[in-house]
Motif scaffolding. Structure first.
Motif, PDB file in Angstrom:
ATOM      1  N   UNK A 133     -22.684  85.616 -19.061  1.00  0.00           N
ATOM      2  CA  UNK A 133     -24.092  85.319 -19.258  1.00  0.00           C
ATOM      3  C   UNK A 133     -24.468  85.417 -20.723  1.00  0.00           C
ATOM      4  N   UNK A 134     -25.210  84.406 -21.170  1.00  0.00           N
ATOM      5  CA  UNK A 134     -25.872  84.453 -22.466  1.00  0.00           C
ATOM      6  C   UNK A 134     -27.318  84.845 -22.190  1.00  0.00           C
ATOM      7  N   UNK A 135     -27.776  85.924 -22.827  1.00  0.00           N
ATOM      8  CA  UNK A 135     -29.102  86.414 -22.499  1.00  0.00           C
ATOM      9  C   UNK A 135     -29.121  86.929 -21.072  1.00  0.00           C
ATOM     10  N   UNK A 136     -30.268  86.837 -20.432  1.00  0.00           N
ATOM     11  CA  UNK A 136     -30.413  87.386 -19.084  1.00  0.00           C
ATOM     12  C   UNK A 136     -30.141  86.374 -17.986  1.00  0.00           C
ATOM     13  N   UNK A 137     -30.093  85.076 -18.305  1.00  0.00           N
ATOM     14  CA  UNK A 137     -30.047  84.074 -17.241  1.00  0.00           C
ATOM     15  C   UNK A 137     -28.965  83.016 -17.378  1.00  0.00           C
ATOM     16  N   UNK A 138     -28.636  82.595 -18.596  1.00  0.00           N
ATOM     17  CA  UNK A 138     -27.806  81.401 -18.773  1.00  0.00           C
ATOM     18  C   UNK A 138     -26.332  81.724 -18.559  1.00  0.00           C
ATOM     19  N   UNK A 139     -25.764  81.249 -17.463  1.00  0.00           N
ATOM     20  CA  UNK A 139     -24.366  81.504 -17.132  1.00  0.00           C
ATOM     21  C   UNK A 139     -23.511  80.326 -17.572  1.00  0.00           C
ATOM     22  N   UNK A 140     -22.462  80.629 -18.318  1.00  0.00           N
ATOM     23  CA  UNK A 140     -21.587  79.586 -18.870  1.00  0.00           C
ATOM     24  C   UNK A 140     -20.138  80.036 -18.754  1.00  0.00           C
ATOM     25  N   UNK A 141     -19.217  79.107 -18.963  1.00  0.00           N
ATOM     26  CA  UNK A 141     -17.799  79.472 -18.981  1.00  0.00           C
ATOM     27  C   UNK A 141     -17.527  80.426 -20.131  1.00  0.00           C
ATOM     28  N   UNK A 142     -16.670  81.409 -19.885  1.00  0.00           N
ATOM     29  CA  UNK A 142     -16.412  82.463 -20.863  1.00  0.00           C
ATOM     30  C   UNK A 142     -15.830  81.920 -22.165  1.00  0.00           C
ATOM     31  N   UNK A 143     -15.121  80.810 -22.082  1.00  0.00           N
ATOM     32  CA  UNK A 143     -14.703  80.049 -23.266  1.00  0.00           C
ATOM     33  C   UNK A 143     -15.276  78.651 -23.096  1.00  0.00           C
ATOM     34  N   UNK A 144     -16.015  78.198 -24.095  1.00  0.00           N
ATOM     35  CA  UNK A 144     -16.637  76.881 -24.008  1.00  0.00           C
ATOM     36  C   UNK A 144     -16.076  75.984 -25.105  1.00  0.00           C
ATOM     37  N   UNK A 145     -16.704  74.864 -25.379  1.00  0.00           N
ATOM     38  CA  UNK A 145     -16.096  73.868 -26.262  1.00  0.00           C
ATOM     39  C   UNK A 145     -17.035  73.443 -27.380  1.00  0.00           C
ATOM     40  N   UNK A 146     -16.541  73.561 -28.614  1.00  0.00           N
ATOM     41  CA  UNK A 146     -17.243  73.013 -29.766  1.00  0.00           C
ATOM     42  C   UNK A 146     -16.779  71.588 -30.011  1.00  0.00           C
ATOM     43  N   UNK A 147     -17.722  70.684 -30.242  1.00  0.00           N
ATOM     44  CA  UNK A 147     -17.381  69.259 -30.358  1.00  0.00           C
ATOM     45  C   UNK A 147     -17.547  68.700 -31.764  1.00  0.00           C
ATOM     46  N   UNK A 178     -12.195  68.718 -20.038  1.00  0.00           N
ATOM     47  CA  UNK A 178     -12.558  70.133 -20.187  1.00  0.00           C
ATOM     48  C   UNK A 178     -13.472  70.566 -19.054  1.00  0.00           C
ATOM     49  N   UNK A 179     -14.408  69.707 -18.688  1.00  0.00           N
ATOM     50  CA  UNK A 179     -15.296  70.005 -17.568  1.00  0.00           C
ATOM     51  C   UNK A 179     -14.490  70.150 -16.274  1.00  0.00           C
ATOM     52  N   UNK A 180     -13.515  69.290 -16.076  1.00  0.00           N
ATOM     53  CA  UNK A 180     -12.645  69.389 -14.902  1.00  0.00           C
ATOM     54  C   UNK A 180     -11.887  70.720 -14.870  1.00  0.00           C
ATOM     55  N   UNK A 181     -11.524  71.220 -16.059  1.00  0.00           N
ATOM     56  CA  UNK A 181     -10.780  72.482 -16.143  1.00  0.00           C
ATOM     57  C   UNK A 181     -11.661  73.708 -15.934  1.00  0.00           C
ATOM     58  N   UNK A 182     -12.983  73.522 -15.977  1.00  0.00           N
ATOM     59  CA  UNK A 182     -13.887  74.647 -15.759  1.00  0.00           C
ATOM     60  C   UNK A 182     -14.754  75.011 -16.929  1.00  0.00           C
ATOM     61  N   UNK A 183     -14.603  74.311 -18.059  1.00  0.00           N
ATOM     62  CA  UNK A 183     -15.502  74.534 -19.195  1.00  0.00           C
ATOM     63  C   UNK A 183     -16.884  73.995 -18.822  1.00  0.00           C
ATOM     64  N   UNK A 184     -17.928  74.784 -19.071  1.00  0.00           N
ATOM     65  CA  UNK A 184     -19.263  74.315 -18.686  1.00  0.00           C
ATOM     66  C   UNK A 184     -20.224  74.140 -19.853  1.00  0.00           C
ATOM     67  N   UNK A 185     -19.977  74.780 -21.007  1.00  0.00           N
ATOM     68  CA  UNK A 185     -20.912  74.628 -22.128  1.00  0.00           C
ATOM     69  C   UNK A 185     -20.261  73.823 -23.246  1.00  0.00           C
ATOM     70  N   UNK A 186     -21.019  72.862 -23.760  1.00  0.00           N
ATOM     71  CA  UNK A 186     -20.541  71.970 -24.803  1.00  0.00           C
ATOM     72  C   UNK A 186     -21.514  72.027 -25.973  1.00  0.00           C
ATOM     73  N   UNK A 187     -20.989  72.334 -27.155  1.00  0.00           N
ATOM     74  CA  UNK A 187     -21.821  72.620 -28.322  1.00  0.00           C
ATOM     75  C   UNK A 187     -21.780  71.477 -29.326  1.00  0.00           C
TER      76      UNK A 187
END
Length: 316
Positions: free
Chosen positions: A6-20, A36-45
């Motif tokens: 969790x980032x903050x109190x609410x935003x749940x994301x993959x523990x490792x995400x992707x910088x683009x 990456x989304x298929x592998x389970x990455x959920x946040x894209x920066x």
């Protein structure tokens, strides 16, 4: 399944995400993001100025991220940033923010942004005014959560007093540990997430860079002090120690470095950047690397705070 944090109190994301940031707007990049989304990455920066080093037109990287994820919008957390300008310094005044968010929404082809960062604090606009405007955008439904990037501890406190800050993005790795002095303690105190960019030391901690020629002649990293002259030589020496320890642990240097970052706090979500799907898969392997107390002690011995030779950025 990729672990979540969790980032903050609410935003749940993959523990490792992707910088683009380094991804060109082409079909290979689309495949990497979707893979990456298929592998389970959920946040894209991304950010409004990524993809256009000459600052001639903003939104190039956002267009890539948007077209790659638009058909799977419900599965992805999209983070972008505003505030970097060409020759005018960081911006954070209300008029600029309103213009920027609409431009980013257009480039992304979306009707809302999950996490919207101010890329750098604006010295000419009080942070209270900036965050107040962002809070209005939350109310309007244009953004869901507010973030800051490269912000000092006092700015973070003042911002958080106006509206909850969900995440702070800043450079953090075995190479760059300045955030530990003041920023990280404040984030832990206030319950704010930390999103480290360049968590692999701009590539040094992957074990792939041994000599300057390992980088293309036009690679932007040649401009950074840590990649120049004697600094480069000293930094390769330290990176080789990290690589040796990784071999003993049966993982890659990148995985060891990311595992170390993850061990620094439950609210830390690194965003290693890569153009290649196999590297995404390798980075996710860090989630299976278990570091013992002895491992952490040894990592601290070979790569203590301040070990990197040369400054993070080019001197103005």
């Amino acid at each position: 399944m990729v672990q979540k944090r969790k980032l903050g109190k609410e935003l749940e994301v993959s523990a490792i995400s992707l910088g683009t940031m380094t991804m060109p707007n082409n079909e290979e990049s689309v495949r990497t993001i979707q893979g990456a989304l298929d592998l389970g990455v959920t946040m894209f920066d991304t950010a409004d100025f990524y993809g256009d080093p000459e600052f001639r037109r903003f939104g190039e990287n956002e267009k890539l991220v948007g077209r790659a994820l638009k058909s799977r919008r419900g599965e992805a957390i999209i983070a972008t940033k505003f505030g970097i300008t060409h020759g005018q310094g960081p911006k954070g005044d209300p008029a600029y923010i309103k213009k920027s968010v609409d431009a980013s929404l257009y480039s992304l082809g979306l009707d809302y942004i999950d996490l919207y960062y101010q890329h750098r604090p604006d010295p000419n606009t009080p942070i209270e005014e900036t965050v107040g405007t962002l809070a209005d955008l939350v109310q309007q439904g244009k953004i869901r959560y507010i973030g800051l990037s490269e912000a000092p501890a006092d700015i973070i406190r003042r911002a958080h007093a106006v509206h909850p800050i969900t995440a702070v993005e800043t450079e953090y790795s075995l190479w760059s540990r300045e955030v530990e002095d003041e920023v990280l303690p404040v984030l832990k105190e206030l319950g704010i997430g930390l999103v480290p960019y360049s968590p692999l030391g701009r590539g040094f901690l992957t074990g792939q860079i041994k000599k300057p020629e390992d980088l293309p002649a036009d690679d932007y990293r040649h401009r950074f002090p840590r990649f120049q002259g004697e600094n480069f030589v000293k930094n390769v020496e330290v990176a080789s120690l990290v690589e040796k320890l990784a071999g003993q642990k049966g993982c890659t240097p990148a995985q060891l470095s990311l595992a170390w970052l993850l061990a620094q706090g439950e609210q830390i979500v690194p965003i290693p950047g890569t153009k290649r799907l196999d590297r995404v898969q390798e980075n996710l392997g860090a989630l299976n690397v278990k570091l013992t107390a002895d491992d952490l002690t040894e990592i601290e011995r070979i790569s203590p705070k301040g070990i990197a030779s040369g400054s993070r950025f080019r001197q103005a």
